[in-house]
Design an enzyme around this catalytic site. Structure first.
Site, PDB file in Angstrom:
ATOM      1  N   TYR A  41      54.068  41.359  32.115  1.00  0.00           N
ATOM      2  CA  TYR A  41      53.274  42.509  31.701  1.00  0.00           C
ATOM      3  C   TYR A  41      53.849  43.022  30.393  1.00  0.00           C
ATOM      4  O   TYR A  41      54.914  43.640  30.372  1.00  0.00           O
ATOM      5  CB  TYR A  41      53.305  43.608  32.767  1.00  0.00           C
ATOM      6  CG  TYR A  41      52.554  43.246  34.028  1.00  0.00           C
ATOM      7  CD1 TYR A  41      51.224  43.609  34.197  1.00  0.00           C
ATOM      8  CD2 TYR A  41      53.173  42.529  35.046  1.00  0.00           C
ATOM      9  CE1 TYR A  41      50.531  43.273  35.351  1.00  0.00           C
ATOM     10  CE2 TYR A  41      52.495  42.184  36.202  1.00  0.00           C
ATOM     11  CZ  TYR A  41      51.165  42.556  36.348  1.00  0.00           C
ATOM     12  OH  TYR A  41      50.476  42.224  37.486  1.00  0.00           O
ATOM     13  N   HIS A  44      38.274  43.850  40.944  1.00  0.00           N
ATOM     14  CA  HIS A  44      39.446  43.055  40.565  1.00  0.00           C
ATOM     15  C   HIS A  44      40.367  42.872  41.756  1.00  0.00           C
ATOM     16  O   HIS A  44      40.735  43.824  42.437  1.00  0.00           O
ATOM     17  CB  HIS A  44      40.211  43.741  39.440  1.00  0.00           C
ATOM     18  CG  HIS A  44      41.513  43.073  39.100  1.00  0.00           C
ATOM     19  ND1 HIS A  44      41.585  41.870  38.453  1.00  0.00           N
ATOM     20  CD2 HIS A  44      42.792  43.445  39.343  1.00  0.00           C
ATOM     21  CE1 HIS A  44      42.860  41.527  38.287  1.00  0.00           C
ATOM     22  NE2 HIS A  44      43.619  42.466  38.827  1.00  0.00           N
ATOM     23  N   HIS A  58      45.491  37.322  31.941  1.00  0.00           N
ATOM     24  CA  HIS A  58      44.883  37.672  33.226  1.00  0.00           C
ATOM     25  C   HIS A  58      44.064  38.951  33.118  1.00  0.00           C
ATOM     26  O   HIS A  58      42.939  39.021  33.600  1.00  0.00           O
ATOM     27  CB  HIS A  58      45.999  37.846  34.270  1.00  0.00           C
ATOM     28  CG  HIS A  58      45.530  38.396  35.579  1.00  0.00           C
ATOM     29  ND1 HIS A  58      45.363  39.742  35.802  1.00  0.00           N
ATOM     30  CD2 HIS A  58      45.199  37.778  36.739  1.00  0.00           C
ATOM     31  CE1 HIS A  58      44.958  39.935  37.039  1.00  0.00           C
ATOM     32  NE2 HIS A  58      44.852  38.764  37.624  1.00  0.00           N
ATOM     33  N   HIS A  59      44.624  39.978  32.513  1.00  0.00           N
ATOM     34  CA  HIS A  59      43.848  41.186  32.267  1.00  0.00           C
ATOM     35  C   HIS A  59      44.417  41.943  31.083  1.00  0.00           C
ATOM     36  O   HIS A  59      45.571  41.734  30.674  1.00  0.00           O
ATOM     37  CB  HIS A  59      43.759  42.078  33.517  1.00  0.00           C
ATOM     38  CG  HIS A  59      45.011  42.844  33.848  1.00  0.00           C
ATOM     39  ND1 HIS A  59      45.664  42.740  35.057  1.00  0.00           N
ATOM     40  CD2 HIS A  59      45.734  43.748  33.138  1.00  0.00           C
ATOM     41  CE1 HIS A  59      46.720  43.536  35.069  1.00  0.00           C
ATOM     42  NE2 HIS A  59      46.779  44.166  33.906  1.00  0.00           N
ATOM     43  N   HIS A  86      48.490  41.389  30.742  1.00  0.00           N
ATOM     44  CA  HIS A  86      49.110  40.670  31.847  1.00  0.00           C
ATOM     45  C   HIS A  86      48.955  39.178  31.573  1.00  0.00           C
ATOM     46  O   HIS A  86      47.842  38.652  31.518  1.00  0.00           O
ATOM     47  CB  HIS A  86      48.433  41.053  33.161  1.00  0.00           C
ATOM     48  CG  HIS A  86      48.904  40.269  34.346  1.00  0.00           C
ATOM     49  ND1 HIS A  86      48.289  40.358  35.575  1.00  0.00           N
ATOM     50  CD2 HIS A  86      49.921  39.385  34.507  1.00  0.00           C
ATOM     51  CE1 HIS A  86      48.900  39.555  36.428  1.00  0.00           C
ATOM     52  NE2 HIS A  86      49.891  38.961  35.800  1.00  0.00           N
ATOM     53  N   HIS A 125      43.472  39.563  43.135  1.00  0.00           N
ATOM     54  CA  HIS A 125      44.125  38.330  42.707  1.00  0.00           C
ATOM     55  C   HIS A 125      43.597  37.144  43.512  1.00  0.00           C
ATOM     56  O   HIS A 125      42.568  37.227  44.170  1.00  0.00           O
ATOM     57  CB  HIS A 125      45.635  38.487  42.795  1.00  0.00           C
ATOM     58  CG  HIS A 125      46.188  39.333  41.684  1.00  0.00           C
ATOM     59  ND1 HIS A 125      47.534  39.465  41.446  1.00  0.00           N
ATOM     60  CD2 HIS A 125      45.573  40.089  40.744  1.00  0.00           C
ATOM     61  CE1 HIS A 125      47.735  40.264  40.406  1.00  0.00           C
ATOM     62  NE2 HIS A 125      46.556  40.653  39.970  1.00  0.00           N
TER      63      HIS A 125
END
Length: 543
Positions: free
Chosen positions: A216, A397, A248-249, A316, A399
């Site tokens: 992150y 959202h 990822h985001h 991320h 995982h």
């Protein structure tokens, strides 16, 4: 497997709440053989198969046009997450003598097609030229044939296939599955584009992605400097192409204007307390998403004394193959304008707060987690009474173990509605979606987020960091499916009919098109965003 994410709670952005009513358009398109189909997508990595589609929400009929670079047969249908067996596939082609064949079929195994007893697809056109075979057809969202999978507001796994000749046999090299959100109620072309649009990029530059599975990375950046109020009306990801997807985001957090912020790029969830000064999400993107433009009457306010001047950019990274020496300069591009919109917009973020431990057991067919937000606490957190909140869109959202999510609203102890859901969630398609109509949340309502996980492919505990609090989780009453439409051609067998909600006369397609305006409450965006999952909602106030 240890996964850590930022804090996700339902206590963000509660200063933007003065709401009025407005007119919002709902789609009602009657589609014919020559109607323009507004949505399109390539279905395969080599761009051989191109799909166009559109739909009539009122008639509950969807039209597809599949264009394939082949002189053989083509097919399009719907499948599920786990296997193509049982999937429906509408197939067609043009024989060398010019005759056309077209059929509604299903897969009895991975390689074999069988014609449905009930023919629920209507052929609108089938042509072949030197390059393409093009098939256009219409089908109901929900037919009365158990071999036809429903078209819903969930993520739909579209199955597409073709042959090099007219022999109807599946070849795995020419068979593709792509997740698509088919029932998009707002098309970007329907939105206004300000003539004075200005672009501002928020990005990390030349960042060396660590060789760790998860990173992150955060940095602090200024928002556009303007001398008077402006509105951000659109955002899009800025992604650097790598050999694999690593981002990822991306989240953009507003910072308090009195904050003393550090410089450089640091771990978002390290020891530096400055990161907690920027916890108010204003923009969120996740893998599979594209650009998103807000409705014409709302925008994110910048340039006033109450607006943030700095943001925290969080990216991320998922470097699961632990690749060395990969540099990245990803971020978010925002578009803003001096042409003010009627309402300011904010974000309501619901889900699981970080701390202490939440876990998902291995080998679980179905594991459910819940986050409950009591809006009666909003006034206490806001320091003043909070008016009604309106919601216009959402982003879900979770995982890789996530299979389904939904957000449900309760009032006075009774379930009021399901605000949004996706029973076919795909990690690789996380996008901001518009609600078909705007939803009002009143003080005292309860908002429940349900997250459904499956870990059959895991042999160890999956740990995720969330808050566990006590309280009663209300029951969720599932929404019954709508009526099915009887076939307009072919036989409907007795066992194919749905006893309840059977509609015997399908609505006919026509070539006309119109939009119906309905007076609705003002609305905002609802997004689900968390390590396990959560829910964010963009709220808005009058300018």
């Amino acid at each position: 497997m240890l996964q850590v994410s930022g804090a996700m709670a339902c206590d963000l952005l509660f200063r933007l709440f003065l709401l009025l009513a407005l007119a919002a358009a709902l789609q009602s398109n009657r589609l014919g053989p020559t109607s323009r189909l507004r949505y399109s997508r390539f279905l395969d990595p080599s761009s051989v198969m191109f799909l166009l589609w559109d739909f009539d929400l009122e008639a509950e009929i969807i039209s597809f046009e599949l264009q394939v670079r082949t002189a053989g047969w083509v097919g399009l249908g719907v499948t599920n997450r786990y296997t193509n067996v049982g999937s429906d596939l509408v197939v067609g082609g043009v024989l060398p003598n010019g005759n056309v064949y077209f059929s509604d079929q299903h897969l009895v195994d991975e390689d074999t097609l069988q014609e449905d007893a009930s023919q629920d697809a209507e052929l609108l056109g089938l042509t072949e030229d030197a390059i393409y075979t093009t098939m256009r057809f219409a089908r109901p969202f929900r037919s009365c044939d158990p071999h036809d999978l429903d078209i819903t507001s969930d993520t739909v796994r579209v199955l597409a296939a073709y042959g090099l000749d007219d022999t109807l046999k599946l070849d795995r090299e020419h068979t593709f599955v792509k997740s698509i959100f088919l029932l998009q109620v707002v098309h970007p072309d329907d939105l206004d584009v300000p003539e004075d649009a200005i672009i501002h990029d928020l990005e990390i530059t030349d960042f060396l992605i660590p060789e760790d599975d998860t990173t992150y990375a955060c940095t602090f950046l200024p928002l556009p400097i303007v001398s008077e109020k402006h509105h951000i009306y659109k955002f899009e990801p800025k992604l650097v192409y790598h050999n694999e997807t690593m981002v990822h985001h991306i989240l953009v957090y507003a910072c308090g204007n009195s904050s003393v912020l550090p410089t450089g790029i640091s771990d978002c969830y390290g020891a530096d307390p400055a990161f907690s000064l920027c916890s108010q999400v204003i923009v969120g993107w996740a893998v599979g998403g594209t650009s998103y433009q807000f409705p014409d009457d709302v925008g994110i306010s910048i340039g006033t004394p109450l607006d943030p001047q700095w943001i925290r950019l969080e990216i991320h990274y998922s470097n699961f193959n632990n690749l060395p020496g990969v540099y990245d300069s990803s971020g978010i591009r925002v578009y803003y304008t001096a042409q003010l919109r009627k309402y300011d917009m904010g974000v309501l973020q619901l889900g699981f707060f970080t701390f202490p431990i939440h876990f998902i057991p291995p080998g679980a067919e179905s594991f459910m987690s819940y986050g409950l937000c009591r809006t009666e606490k909003f006034e206490e957190m806001n320091g003043a009474p909070v008016p009604d909140i309106q919601v216009y869109g959402y982003l879900l959202h979770t995982h890789l173990a996530g299979r389904a999510l939904q957000a449900v609203q309760y009032r006075n102890g009774t379930q009021l509605r399901t605000i949004c859901k996706d029973d076919s969630y795909d990690f690789n398609l996380q996008e901001t979606r518009d609600l078909p109509s705007r939803v009002e949340i009143k003080p005292g309502d309860e908002l429940l987020v349900e997250c459904h996980y499956q870990t059959l492919d895991r042999d160890a505990m999956t740990f995720e960091v969330v808050e566990n609090t006590t309280g009663w989780i209300p029951d969720i009453i599932p929404t019954p499916p709508g009526p099915c439409l009887e076939s307009s051609g072919g036989k409907v067998e007795a066992q194919d009919k749905t006893p309840a909600g059977f509609r015997s006369s399908p609505v006919a397609l026509s070539s006309s098109s119109k939009a119906t305006l309905r007076r609705l409450p003002l609305a905002a965006v609802l997004l689900v965003q968390s390590t396990l999952s959560g829910l964010l909602a963009m709220l808005q106030t009058r300018v």
